[in-house]
Write an enzyme that holds these catalytic residues in place. Structure first.
Site, mmCIF file in Angstrom:
data_model
loop_
_atom_site.group_PDB
_atom_site.id
_atom_site.type_symbol
_atom_site.label_atom_id
_atom_site.label_comp_id
_atom_site.label_asym_id
_atom_site.label_seq_id
_atom_site.Cartn_x
_atom_site.Cartn_y
_atom_site.Cartn_z
ATOM 1 N N HIS A 113 1.021 10.582 -7.872
ATOM 2 C CA HIS A 113 1.775 11.808 -7.608
ATOM 3 C C HIS A 113 2.485 12.300 -8.861
ATOM 4 C CE1 HIS A 113 1.290 11.666 -3.227
ATOM 5 N NE2 HIS A 113 1.415 10.345 -3.331
ATOM 6 N N SER A 145 5.176 4.673 -0.344
ATOM 7 C CA SER A 145 4.662 5.714 -1.235
ATOM 8 C C SER A 145 5.854 6.395 -1.899
ATOM 9 C CB SER A 145 3.878 6.742 -0.417
ATOM 10 O OG SER A 145 3.217 7.612 -1.283
HETATM 11 C C1 LIG Z 1 -1.234 5.090 4.083
HETATM 12 C C2 LIG Z 1 -0.629 4.924 2.729
HETATM 13 C C3 LIG Z 1 -0.858 5.871 1.734
HETATM 14 C C4 LIG Z 1 -0.283 5.716 0.480
HETATM 15 N N1 LIG Z 1 -0.583 6.613 -0.482
HETATM 16 C C5 LIG Z 1 -0.055 6.465 -1.712
HETATM 17 C C6 LIG Z 1 -0.372 7.355 -2.747
HETATM 18 O O1 LIG Z 1 -1.196 8.235 -2.576
HETATM 19 N N2 LIG Z 1 0.245 7.227 -3.931
HETATM 20 C C7 LIG Z 1 1.149 6.246 -4.159
HETATM 21 O O2 LIG Z 1 1.700 6.197 -5.249
HETATM 22 N N3 LIG Z 1 1.417 5.335 -3.212
HETATM 23 C C8 LIG Z 1 0.848 5.432 -2.002
HETATM 24 N N4 LIG Z 1 1.118 4.519 -1.033
HETATM 25 C C9 LIG Z 1 2.010 3.428 -1.346
HETATM 26 C C10 LIG Z 1 1.298 2.306 -2.102
HETATM 27 O O3 LIG Z 1 0.088 1.998 -1.493
HETATM 28 C C11 LIG Z 1 2.191 1.099 -2.100
HETATM 29 O O4 LIG Z 1 3.408 1.472 -2.667
HETATM 30 C C12 LIG Z 1 1.646 -0.066 -2.898
HETATM 31 O O5 LIG Z 1 0.329 -0.370 -2.587
HETATM 32 C C13 LIG Z 1 2.524 -1.264 -2.637
HETATM 33 O O6 LIG Z 1 2.011 -2.355 -3.297
HETATM 34 P P1 LIG Z 1 2.702 -3.763 -3.130
HETATM 35 O O7 LIG Z 1 2.107 -4.612 -4.173
HETATM 36 O O8 LIG Z 1 4.169 -3.595 -3.155
HETATM 37 O O9 LIG Z 1 2.337 -4.234 -1.687
HETATM 38 P P2 LIG Z 1 0.987 -4.932 -1.144
HETATM 39 O O10 LIG Z 1 -0.187 -4.326 -1.701
HETATM 40 O O11 LIG Z 1 1.109 -4.990 0.333
HETATM 41 O O12 LIG Z 1 1.088 -6.370 -1.758
HETATM 42 C C14 LIG Z 1 1.891 -7.389 -1.222
HETATM 43 C C15 LIG Z 1 1.129 -8.662 -1.335
HETATM 44 O O13 LIG Z 1 1.968 -9.768 -0.992
HETATM 45 C C16 LIG Z 1 1.197 -10.709 -0.316
HETATM 46 N N5 LIG Z 1 2.103 -11.579 0.456
HETATM 47 C C17 LIG Z 1 2.835 -11.247 1.547
HETATM 48 N N6 LIG Z 1 3.474 -12.312 2.013
HETATM 49 C C18 LIG Z 1 3.178 -13.350 1.200
HETATM 50 C C19 LIG Z 1 3.537 -14.735 1.187
HETATM 51 N N7 LIG Z 1 4.332 -15.248 2.111
HETATM 52 N N8 LIG Z 1 3.019 -15.521 0.204
HETATM 53 C C20 LIG Z 1 2.185 -15.015 -0.731
HETATM 54 N N9 LIG Z 1 1.807 -13.705 -0.739
HETATM 55 C C21 LIG Z 1 2.303 -12.887 0.216
HETATM 56 C C22 LIG Z 1 0.315 -9.854 0.557
HETATM 57 O O14 LIG Z 1 -0.815 -10.568 1.016
HETATM 58 C C23 LIG Z 1 -0.042 -8.706 -0.376
HETATM 59 O O15 LIG Z 1 -1.231 -8.937 -1.088
HETATM 60 C C24 LIG Z 1 0.546 4.619 0.220
HETATM 61 C C25 LIG Z 1 0.732 3.662 1.214
HETATM 62 C C26 LIG Z 1 0.121 3.799 2.445
HETATM 63 C C27 LIG Z 1 0.263 2.735 3.458
#
Ligand SMILES: Cc1cc2nc3c(=O)[nH]c(=O)nc-3n(C[C@H](O)[C@H](O)[C@H](O)COP(=O)(O)OP(=O)(O)OC[C@H]3O[C@@H](n4cnc5c(N)ncnc54)[C@H](O)[C@@H]3O)c2cc1C
Ligand SMILES: Cc1cc2nc3c(=O)[nH]c(=O)nc-3n(C[C@H](O)[C@H](O)[C@H](O)COP(=O)(O)OP(=O)(O)OC[C@H]3O[C@@H](n4cnc5c(N)ncnc54)[C@H](O)[C@@H]3O)c2cc1C
Lengths: 432, 489
Positions: B50, B337
């Site tokens: 974005h 997001s």
């Molecule tokens: C529908 C949707 C649309 C979106 N669109 C956009 C967009 O267009 N642009 C944008 O910038 N953002 C967007 N986002 C937001 C973006 O996808 C997220 O901000 C980002 O993917 C978050 O990443 P993360 O690493 O924080 O979480 P995650 O990808 O969920 O990673 C967390 C990880 O931790 C692991 N984990 C959990 N518990 C444990 C445990 N106990 N031990 C070991 N590992 C564990 C999980 O398995 C997972 O792999 C969107 C989100 C959604 C749902």
């Protein structure tokens, strides 16, 4: 880069490609077959059931036995072939590019090309089912390959979505393996494969067939735990309250086949609505000197018809090389063939007026089953050129008619003919 | 051994932090509960980078997004993932929505977002995006908005981190964390890890991990978003299309992907089950109906797949990025997001925290920020291809016919740093099975290659993790079991 020359290149060594190559070779032309798999034979190699060859050899053979007869001829005639070689591009100039592990990239310059790449299974039907995407979803052909060629079972208990032939054949095959097929679920009110398979593969083994039903939900996160099936109304909308849960660990899809034409498209040939290339009565595509036969042109239910079509393509290629190749032909005067009422598609898509005096083979399929129908060909001036009665038509059976349009009295100035399959008017004409 | 930093969670947040920390002379490990990284929210989202004007000014996520967007330029050059700044339109369908667009333009420009422009000339709009509805009255054009492969970038981040010494442990679900004498002891099913600093990047499970060290100051709610993807040949979009936002969400968008497909989605529904990534009939209907407002002739018949992702929505509606009261424990959760857009800015913030915590932040001499671009069959010219195959015949064995992927690319996906160990892992790294046939042909080949390269039996090859096996038995086994006294020999 290795470069070869050959009068004719055949792409694909299934039933279609083999028969076409043999035909061409018999006229003393050079022909080269290119096949991406490690063996000649195509899809028939995984069809270890019988039911092949009733027309061609008047014997009931298995798929591999059927293929072997042609493979033997290829070897006797010393037709060269490349295995493990995938064609990645063809051009209007009739250059064929293939990759091969031993030789790298190969370029073959040909006078004519025969497309015989076959078809692939549709996955539509699964893709719009809501729910999870767990392991345990296969197409029926994939499962067939695992069981018959690799020797592995993809699951224990099955639901099969779609009543295509491969699905029904696999229902029986898996039952033989001691697996349980809970149901074959078909969204249409009728079976989409051949009657023969419905009887021999489902009814003989008491495998339930549920028509007018579809899978509306997939259960299970890691591996499938079951599916919800629901009754559908006229427009295939789900009827509320008709949901049933069926426990299973595998879902097979048998929802149809679609010609494999990415190469054809990239070369710049036109495709028609059935997914196959647009061809004339010679099975020649919109690119001069590129011909098509077998499932790449239209999905066939019987291998014998593929063989016949391929021989025809071979003959036409010989004619092309001997009398038309390299000559600047006048702009083609053509008549279009249009699928009309209850007709899904028709081959050929166009007819050259210069060939009107010859017999033309029309192949087509209906959209829905019907009884006591009239098949009629009419030109754009609404003149009826040809009529035939048929007792029963179903989408699973390809219809074939040989017609001499000139003798039927076609007006050579007409622009198109439409093929209709309509309820028969009361006047009776001779039954087929 | 005691790690300087352990990161919990291998999504884009965790992997980006890992990669940006790998520059420093630190011993770092990342623990991921699933069989592969990028298995959570990172796998299923819109993949939009974005421009950053969408969130209100009081939120941290706005600043992070604006900064994060700019940082993509350098990251893209170093990491060679697929990313294209194609620009986005916020579409107004009624005259009174133009005010909202003007307001966003003004604030965005003040906050340093370049190039924002409200376009009212319908002809120009249609020229820039022919698929847009005739009902359009104006758009806010943001040229810096882009599209990225979220998992592709995450793999690139992880590979580069691993090249620079970060240790990745998959199939390691963190179950307990003990905190004694300034050392964290992290327990999984079969292993124990020790670290001086812990970064919680566990996505929707962030609150659970935080509670393990006694920190219970926020809640995370999963909110589901569903999508439908269309075939590459069915439609070609130039721009990312958003509806004019309402108070509730950014709305359902229509957007191209870096591989040339188009998708519509996501909707937004609060749910309770953090594992529920199933799609629903009502949801799919909802997104199609809503999508048609922006593009009336969506190619519905050409849909090739549907899927859902879960937003990790914290009760503050803003990112939780805290150097917490538990010394050495950093929360980077509630990354809803635009978390993907913000990841490089978030990583920067975490590095500042670690400096404050006294970690040794000397830059390593041998730090290499470049992750080489994976070699792709499709990128080669005919002559290059010929040479490649002669050097290495696996370039000449095509495994996936729809996407033209040779065995070499698959072997590379398996043996790359933090390589694929599952079929989905291969599919998401180099696309076999993502094409028209959805794996119809290549799946048997992929199973064969995985089994060979990882030296495991056929039956043990899985789709995405434990209990997702593809094949259950050899032929004749089931039949023999059911015969009384039957013998498997
Ligand atoms: C529908 C949707 C649309 C979106 N669109 C956009 C967009 O267009 N642009 C944008 O910038 N953002 C967007 N986002 C937001 C973006 O996808 C997220 O901000 C980002 O993917 C978050 O990443 P993360 O690493 O924080 O979480 P995650 O990808 O969920 O990673 C967390 C990880 O931790 C692991 N984990 C959990 N518990 C444990 C445990 N106990 N031990 C070991 N590992 C564990 C999980 O398995 C997972 O792999 C969107 C989100 C959604 C749902
Ligand atoms: C599962 C199944 C069951 C059937 N059962 C029966 C039956 O019981 N009785 C019956 O009469 N008929 C049956 N049929 C129908 C009949 O067998 C087929 O229609 C016929 O074999 C098709 O032949 P083909 O040559 O057109 O295609 P195929 O046999 O599919 O051959 C196409 C060949 O082209 C190759 N190819 C494709 N693209 C390339 C490329 N780019 N480069 C190089 N090579 C390429 C493929 O590898 C393949 O070998 C069945 C069909 C199927 C699919």
């Amino acid at each position: 880069m290795k470069k070869y020359k050959s009068d004719v290149v055949v792409i694909g060594a299934g039933a279609g490609g083999l028969a076409a190559a043999i035909e061409v070779k018999k006229a003393d032309l050079e022909v080269l077959i290119i096949e991406r798999d490690k063996e000649l034979g195509g899809i028939t190699l995984q069809c270890i059931h019988n039911g092949f060859g009733l027309k061609e050899f008047e014997e009931e053979l298995t798929g591999p036995e059927y293929a072997q007869r042609f493979i033997n001829q290829v070897k006797e005639l010393k037709i060269p072939f490349l295995l493990d070689s995938m064609v990645i591009e063809i051009t209007k100039e009739k250059l064929v590019y293939a990759v091969n592990r031993n030789e790298g990239l190969i370029e073959i310059e040909a006078k004519a090309i025969i497309l015989a790449m076959g078809c692939r299974e549709k996955t539509r039907g699964a893709i719009n089912i809501p729910g999870f995407r767990p392991a345990g979803i296969y197409t029926a052909g994939q499962a067939q390959r695992f069981v018959n060629i690799e020797g592995y079972l993809p699951g224990n208990t099955y639901v099969i979505l779609g009543s295509g032939d491969i699905g029904m054949i696999m229902a029986r095959r898996l039952t033989w393996e001691g697996c349980k097929v809970k149901a074959v679920v078909e969204i249409q009110p009728y079976v989409s494969g051949l009657l023969r398979n419905q009887v021999q593969c489902l009814e003989d083994y008491d495998i339930p067939l549920i028509t007018s039903y579809t899978v509306t939900k997939i259960h299970g996160r890691e591996r499938i735990k079951g599916v919800t099936v629901s009754k559908v109304g006229r427009n295939f909308d789900r009827i509320i309250g008709s949901d049933k849960f069926i426990e299973c660990d595998t879902l097979l899809l048998s929802v149809g086949l679609i010609p494999e034409n990415e190469l054809t498209l990239e070369a710049g040939a036109e495709l028609s609505k059935n997914g196959g290339p647009l061809v004339d009565e010679n099975l020649e595509t919109t690119i001069d000197g590129i011909f098509a036969c077998g499932n790449v042109l239209q999905v066939h239910d019987l291998v014998d018809l593929v063989t016949a079509e391929a021989k025809r393509a071979g003959k036409n290629v010989i004619e092309y090389i001997n009398s038309r190749y390299g000559k600047d032909l006048m702009k083609k005067e053509i008549i279009k063939c249009v699928p009309g009422e209850n007709v899904n598609y028709v081959k050929p898509d166009i007819i050259n007026k210069r060939n009107l005096s010859e017999e033309i083979i029309f192949t087509f399929r209906v959209r829905h089953p019907d009884r006591r129908v009239l098949i009629q060909f009419k030109d754009n001036l609404q003149k009826i050129i040809y009529k035939k009665n048929k007792f029963y038509v179903i989408p699973s059976e390809m219809l074939e008619l040989n017609i001499n349009l000139e003798e039927s009295g076609i007006n050579p100035d007409c622009k198109s003919i439409t093929i209709d399959v309509i309820p028969r008017p009361e006047v009776l004409i001779e039954e087929d | 051994m005691i790690y300087d930093v352990i990161i919990i969670g291998g999504g884009v947040t965790g992997c980006c932090i890992a990669r940006n920390l790998s520059k420093y002379d630190l011993k770092i490990a990342l623990l991921e509960k699933e069989a592969d990284i990028a298995s959570g929210t990172t796998k299923a989202n819109s993949g939009v980078v974005h421009a950053g004007f969408a969130s209100p000014r009081e939120y941290v996520k706005r600043d992070m997004c604006i900064e994060g967007n700019k940082l993509y330029t350098q990251a893209f050059e170093e990491l060679n993932f697929s990313f294209q700044r194609i620009g986005s339109f916020v579409v107004a369908l009624e005259d009174n929505q133009i005010v909202k667009l003007e307001e966003q333009r003004k604030q965005g420009t003040q906050d340093g977002i370049p190039g924002l422009e409200v376009i009212l000339d319908k002809k120009k709009i249609k020229y820039m995006e022919p698929n847009i509805t005739d009902d359009v009255v104006g758009v806010l054009h943001a040229p810096t908005a882009g599209i990225v492969s979220p998992y592709g970038m995450t793999y690139a981040l992880a590979e580069n981190a691993a090249m620079n010494g970060v240790k990745f442990f998959r199939n390691q679900k963190v179950r307990r964390i003990n905190h004694q004498n300034y050392t964290f002891v992290i327990k999984t099913k079969d292993k124990e890890f020790k670290a001086n600093n812990v970064i919680n990047a566990a996505g929707v499970y962030g609150a659970k991990i935080s509670k393990m060290v006694g920190l219970d100051y926020f809640k995370i709610m999963p909110r589901k978003g569903e999508y439908i993807i269309f075939d590459r040949n069915a439609m070609h979009l130039n721009k990312i299309l958003f509806p004019t936002p309402t108070k509730v969400s950014k709305g359902i968008l229509i957007c191209p992907t870096v591989s040339g497909n188009t998708f519509v989605g996501p909707n937004a529904h609060n749910i309770t089950d953090k594992k529920d990534i199933s799609t629903t009939e009502a949801g799919l209907k909802e997104i199609l109906e809503s999508g048609r407002n922006l593009v009336p002739n969506l190619p519905v018949r050409a849909s090739i797949r549907n899927f859902a992702g879960l937003r990790a929505v914290p009760d503050t509606y803003d990112f939780v990025i805290d150097n917490t009261d538990v010394y050495g424990f950093i929360n980077v959760v509630g990354i809803l997001s635009p978390g993907l857009s913000s990841c490089y800015a978030i990583a920067k913030r975490v590095i500042e925290f670690l400096e404050l915590l006294g970690a040794n932040m000397t830059v390593k001499e041998d730090y290499n920020p470049i992750r080489p671009k994976p070699e792709r069959f499709k990128d080669f010219s005919k002559i290059e291809l010929d040479i490649k195959i002669k050097e290495d015949p696996t370039w000449g064995r095509i495994i996936c016919r729809c996407e033209t992927i040779p065995e070499r690319e698959i072997i590379d996906a398996i043996h790359s740093p933090v390589g694929a160990t599952t079929l989905d892992g291969i599919k998401f790294r180099c696309r076999p099975g993502m094409g028209r046939c959805q794996g119809g042909f290549c799946r048997p080949r992929l199973i064969e290659i995985l089994s060979r390269e990882l030296n495991i039996p056929y039956e043990d090859v899985v789709k995405m993790g434990e209990e997702t096996n593809f094949l259950v038995a050899k032929t004749k086994e089931i039949a023999l079991q059911s015969v009384e006294g039957g013998n498997k020999e």
